[in-house]
Design a protein around this motif. Structure first.
Motif, PDB file in Angstrom:
ATOM      1  N   ALA A 101       1.843  13.864  -4.871  1.00 40.64           N
ATOM      2  CA  ALA A 101       0.886  13.111  -4.051  1.00 40.64           C
ATOM      3  C   ALA A 101       1.381  11.685  -3.827  1.00 40.64           C
ATOM      4  CB  ALA A 101      -0.487  13.105  -4.715  1.00 40.64           C
ATOM      5  N   ILE A 102       1.911  11.067  -4.868  1.00 42.34           N
ATOM      6  CA  ILE A 102       2.478   9.724  -4.719  1.00 42.34           C
ATOM      7  C   ILE A 102       3.582   9.740  -3.672  1.00 42.34           C
ATOM      8  CG2 ILE A 102       3.877   7.967  -5.882  1.00 42.34           C
ATOM      9  CD1 ILE A 102       2.301   8.555  -8.436  1.00 42.34           C
ATOM     10  N   LYS A 103       4.428  10.759  -3.735  1.00 39.75           N
ATOM     11  CA  LYS A 103       5.543  10.868  -2.792  1.00 39.75           C
ATOM     12  C   LYS A 103       5.034  11.157  -1.379  1.00 39.75           C
ATOM     13  CE  LYS A 103       8.315  14.402  -3.350  1.00 39.75           C
ATOM     14  NZ  LYS A 103       9.385  15.267  -3.901  1.00 39.75           N
ATOM     15  N   ALA A 104       4.043  12.032  -1.259  1.00 39.76           N
ATOM     16  CA  ALA A 104       3.568  12.451   0.065  1.00 39.76           C
ATOM     17  C   ALA A 104       2.860  11.337   0.816  1.00 39.76           C
ATOM     18  CB  ALA A 104       2.636  13.653  -0.081  1.00 39.76           C
ATOM     19  N   TYR A 105       2.116  10.482   0.098  1.00 41.38           N
ATOM     20  CA  TYR A 105       1.318   9.455   0.766  1.00 41.38           C
ATOM     21  C   TYR A 105       1.933   8.066   0.650  1.00 41.38           C
ATOM     22  CZ  TYR A 105      -1.914  13.343   0.595  1.00 41.38           C
ATOM     23  OH  TYR A 105      -2.483  14.592   0.719  1.00 41.38           O
ATOM     24  N   ALA A 106       3.177   7.997   0.195  1.00 37.39           N
ATOM     25  CA  ALA A 106       3.854   6.716   0.032  1.00 37.39           C
ATOM     26  C   ALA A 106       4.117   6.068   1.388  1.00 37.39           C
ATOM     27  CB  ALA A 106       5.174   6.917  -0.706  1.00 37.39           C
ATOM     28  N   PHE A 107       4.069   4.745   1.389  1.00 34.67           N
ATOM     29  CA  PHE A 107       4.470   3.987   2.574  1.00 34.67           C
ATOM     30  C   PHE A 107       5.478   2.923   2.135  1.00 34.67           C
ATOM     31  CE2 PHE A 107       4.488   0.613   5.613  1.00 34.67           C
ATOM     32  CZ  PHE A 107       4.424   1.265   6.826  1.00 34.67           C
ATOM     33  N   PRO A 108       6.675   2.912   2.744  1.00 28.19           N
ATOM     34  CA  PRO A 108       7.197   3.908   3.689  1.00 28.19           C
ATOM     35  C   PRO A 108       7.580   5.198   2.969  1.00 28.19           C
ATOM     36  CG  PRO A 108       8.874   2.271   3.202  1.00 28.19           C
ATOM     37  CD  PRO A 108       7.625   1.803   2.521  1.00 28.19           C
ATOM     38  N   GLY A 109       7.556   6.302   3.705  1.00 28.92           N
ATOM     39  CA  GLY A 109       7.736   7.613   3.101  1.00 28.92           C
ATOM     40  C   GLY A 109       9.060   7.796   2.396  1.00 28.92           C
ATOM     41  N   ALA A 343       6.849   0.033  -8.060  1.00 26.47           N
ATOM     42  CA  ALA A 343       5.571   0.427  -8.665  1.00 26.47           C
ATOM     43  C   ALA A 343       4.738   1.361  -7.795  1.00 26.47           C
ATOM     44  CB  ALA A 343       4.762  -0.817  -9.033  1.00 26.47           C
ATOM     45  N   PRO A 344       4.651   1.155  -6.460  1.00 30.43           N
ATOM     46  CA  PRO A 344       3.809   2.060  -5.657  1.00 30.43           C
ATOM     47  C   PRO A 344       4.334   3.491  -5.606  1.00 30.43           C
ATOM     48  CG  PRO A 344       4.241  -0.001  -4.478  1.00 30.43           C
ATOM     49  CD  PRO A 344       5.163   0.028  -5.657  1.00 30.43           C
ATOM     50  N   TYR A 345       5.566   3.715  -6.066  1.00 27.19           N
ATOM     51  CA  TYR A 345       6.183   5.036  -5.946  1.00 27.19           C
ATOM     52  C   TYR A 345       6.524   5.651  -7.303  1.00 27.19           C
ATOM     53  CZ  TYR A 345       6.954   2.200  -1.833  1.00 27.19           C
ATOM     54  OH  TYR A 345       6.778   1.322  -0.786  1.00 27.19           O
ATOM     55  N   SER A 346       6.204   4.960  -8.383  1.00 25.43           N
ATOM     56  CA  SER A 346       6.515   5.442  -9.730  1.00 25.43           C
ATOM     57  C   SER A 346       5.231   5.804 -10.461  1.00 25.43           C
ATOM     58  CB  SER A 346       7.275   4.365 -10.514  1.00 25.43           C
ATOM     59  OG  SER A 346       6.392   3.305 -10.872  1.00 25.43           O
ATOM     60  N   LYS A 347       5.366   6.146 -11.728  1.00 29.68           N
ATOM     61  CA  LYS A 347       4.181   6.496 -12.515  1.00 29.68           C
ATOM     62  C   LYS A 347       3.267   5.297 -12.734  1.00 29.68           C
ATOM     63  CE  LYS A 347       3.029   9.693 -16.209  1.00 29.68           C
ATOM     64  NZ  LYS A 347       3.546  10.561 -17.281  1.00 29.68           N
ATOM     65  N   PHE A 348       3.785   4.114 -12.473  1.00 31.22           N
ATOM     66  CA  PHE A 348       2.972   2.909 -12.514  1.00 31.22           C
ATOM     67  C   PHE A 348       1.760   3.041 -11.596  1.00 31.22           C
ATOM     68  CE2 PHE A 348       2.894  -1.669 -13.487  1.00 31.22           C
ATOM     69  CZ  PHE A 348       1.999  -2.122 -12.537  1.00 31.22           C
ATOM     70  N   ALA A 349       1.934   3.771 -10.474  1.00 24.26           N
ATOM     71  CA  ALA A 349       0.862   3.914  -9.484  1.00 24.26           C
ATOM     72  C   ALA A 349      -0.342   4.664 -10.037  1.00 24.26           C
ATOM     73  CB  ALA A 349       1.393   4.626  -8.239  1.00 24.26           C
ATOM     74  N   HIS A 350      -0.177   5.379 -11.160  1.00 25.94           N
ATOM     75  CA  HIS A 350      -1.311   6.089 -11.760  1.00 25.94           C
ATOM     76  C   HIS A 350      -2.477   5.148 -12.011  1.00 25.94           C
ATOM     77  CE1 HIS A 350       0.540  10.050 -13.406  1.00 25.94           C
ATOM     78  NE2 HIS A 350       1.089   9.702 -12.261  1.00 25.94           N
ATOM     79  N   PHE A 351      -2.175   3.919 -12.427  1.00 24.90           N
ATOM     80  CA  PHE A 351      -3.259   2.988 -12.736  1.00 24.90           C
ATOM     81  C   PHE A 351      -4.162   2.769 -11.529  1.00 24.90           C
ATOM     82  CE2 PHE A 351      -4.593  -1.524 -12.421  1.00 24.90           C
ATOM     83  CZ  PHE A 351      -5.606  -1.481 -13.361  1.00 24.90           C
ATOM     84  N   LEU A 352      -3.557   2.529 -10.372  1.00 24.76           N
ATOM     85  CA  LEU A 352      -4.354   2.293  -9.164  1.00 24.76           C
ATOM     86  C   LEU A 352      -5.062   3.554  -8.704  1.00 24.76           C
ATOM     87  CD1 LEU A 352      -5.209   0.552  -6.714  1.00 24.76           C
ATOM     88  CD2 LEU A 352      -3.116   1.340  -5.577  1.00 24.76           C
ATOM     89  N   TYR A 353      -4.322   4.649  -8.561  1.00 24.88           N
ATOM     90  CA  TYR A 353      -4.905   5.856  -7.976  1.00 24.88           C
ATOM     91  C   TYR A 353      -5.945   6.485  -8.901  1.00 24.88           C
ATOM     92  CZ  TYR A 353      -1.127   5.426  -4.597  1.00 24.88           C
ATOM     93  OH  TYR A 353      -0.279   4.967  -3.627  1.00 24.88           O
ATOM     94  N   ARG A 354      -5.714   6.437 -10.206  1.00 23.99           N
ATOM     95  CA  ARG A 354      -6.713   7.004 -11.123  1.00 23.99           C
ATOM     96  C   ARG A 354      -7.989   6.180 -11.093  1.00 23.99           C
ATOM     97  NH1 ARG A 354      -4.059   8.706 -16.082  1.00 23.99           N
ATOM     98  NH2 ARG A 354      -4.066  10.766 -15.107  1.00 23.99           N
ATOM     99  N   THR A 355      -7.855   4.867 -11.074  1.00 21.15           N
ATOM    100  CA  THR A 355      -9.041   4.008 -11.023  1.00 21.15           C
ATOM    101  C   THR A 355      -9.852   4.282  -9.760  1.00 21.15           C
ATOM    102  OG1 THR A 355      -7.855   2.266 -12.237  1.00 21.15           O
ATOM    103  CG2 THR A 355      -9.850   1.625 -11.052  1.00 21.15           C
ATOM    104  N   VAL A 356      -9.178   4.325  -8.619  1.00 22.81           N
ATOM    105  CA  VAL A 356      -9.873   4.550  -7.347  1.00 22.81           C
ATOM    106  C   VAL A 356     -10.452   5.963  -7.307  1.00 22.81           C
ATOM    107  CG1 VAL A 356      -9.604   4.650  -4.842  1.00 22.81           C
ATOM    108  CG2 VAL A 356      -8.454   2.862  -6.146  1.00 22.81           C
TER     109      VAL A 356
END
Length: 379
Positions: A101-109, A343-356
């Motif tokens: 999901a991180i990969k699919a919705y990443a910007f830029p892809g 960070a927007p493309y690594s496991k770091f992004a879990h913090f943002l996406y899980r919170t939201v």
């Protein structure tokens, strides 16, 4: 009147890709029995997982699998995997779906794809290496000090301007990626109101309260908590010191007795302890180690590397060991760049996406409160 026909567009390549990424052999193993969902103390009754996601993955339903906010409510406890009668490893599937999901919705892809594969690592590290080599060679110099300081080779004003600009870029990239993910979530059955529910979701993520409901992987709670707050502390300290030096009220290197220096050193140690705990947990379990993905290793080793090279740089500066000091600090800067910019493309992004996702679930009536949050219902 005939019954309505449900049309689906399965993508067999998606199933093959997630199996290759570490999701296990879904078609041979999963019986769709639902034991995994019954075993999960975190799955809300209104949106149980992971059985539904197993079905999506088996059928190759890409949009339903990746555009389901429930994949972010999973905390990878391992309870479902431990109780699966066929060894289908549903917990691994949920982890792979988050990665995809991180990969699919990443910007830029292309960045999502580059960070997700080990073949991209050389490019990811070469970019900051070239940038900081250019800073060392051509950035405007400050007056050298008698003692060896990092600013003699890497001028502080140049680094501050670079990192503050990069931080702004990362915020924009996170926002654009999140917007694409939210668009996928909103194609579901019921939209969730996010903003009124953000604070409780942030509190749950920051305290890691739901990790305590895990049975199989209970030991991961402390390791995750230490790395989370160690990084948060370093980020806040670095930002405060950066602003202070730009305003002229601070000068680096800070004295050893400075509260900022003491707190930053403590945070670095906390990160290292947490990272060691997480790595030891993986190495103790051969099956878990075998199913660990590059995506996991990239984040935890980069974070540990930032803390370790930071401590080593400071010790070498105190010892005035010139060549090693500048070399280790160069590696430190490269790793900070990698941790921040990717960070927007690594496991770091879990913090943002899980919170939201937790706020979204609360706002849509799928409260994200599993049966494990009620002590009377815990196994």
């Amino acid at each position: 009147m005939g019954m309505p026909v449900l049309q689906v567009e399965p993508d067999p390549r998606f199933t093959r890709d997630i199996i290759a990424a570490g999701a296990g052999d879904l078609k041979k193993c999963c019986l769709e029995c639902g034991v995994c969902t019954a075993a999960c103390d975190l799955a809300p009754e209104q949106a149980p997982f992971p059985r539904q996601q197993m079905v999506y993955a088996q059928w190759g339903l890409v949009e339903k699998a990746l555009g389901d906010p429930a994949i972010w409510l999973c905390h990878d406890c391992g309870d479902c995997t431990a109780q699966c009668p066929k060894g289908a490893r549903p917990g691994d599937l949920m982890a792979v779906l988050r990665q995809e999901a991180i990969k699919a919705y990443a910007f830029p892809g292309f960045m999502g794809k580059l960070v997700a594969k080990p073949q991209g690592l050389a490019v990811l590290l070469a970019l900051p290496a070239l940038i900081f080599a250019a800073v060392a060679l051509w950035a405007p110099r400050v007056t050298p000090t008698p003692a060896l300081e990092f600013a003699n080779v890497f001028p502080i004003p140049s680094l501050e301007a670079l990192f503050f600009a990069l931080s702004g870029l990362v915020v924009v990239l996170f926002g654009l990626s999140l917007r694409q993910m939210l668009a996928a979530w909103n194609r579901g059955e019921k939209r969730g109101r996010i903003f009124p529910n953000l604070l409780p979701a942030f509190r749950a993520v920051a305290t890691h309260e739901r990790f305590r409901n895990c049975r199989q992987e209970r030991g991961r709670y402390l390791g995750h908590l230490l790395t989370f707050w160690g990084f948060a502390g370093l980020a806040m300290t670095g930002t405060a010191v950066g602003v202070g030096t730009m305003l002229g009220v601070m000068r680096t290197p800070l004295p050893l007795a400075s509260p900022f220096k003491l707190f930053a050193n403590l945070c670095a140690v906390v990160i290292l302890v947490g990272a060691v705990m997480l790595l030891a947990d993986r190495f103790r379990d051969g099956e878990k180690l075998r199913h660990s993905a590059y995506f996991d290793w990239f984040f935890v080793l980069t974070l540990a590397g930032v803390a370790l090279t930071g401590v080593l740089s400071e010790l070498l500066r105190l010892g005035q060991i010139g060549q090693a000091m500048y070399g280790i600090y160069f590696v430190h800067l490269v790793l900070i760049f990698a941790l921040l910019v990717y960070a927007p493309y690594s496991k770091f992004a879990h913090f943002l996406y899980r919170t939201v996702a937790m706020a979204y679930a609360n706002g849509s009536g799928k409260t994200g409160t599993g049966k494990g949050d009620n002590p009377a219902e815990r196994g």
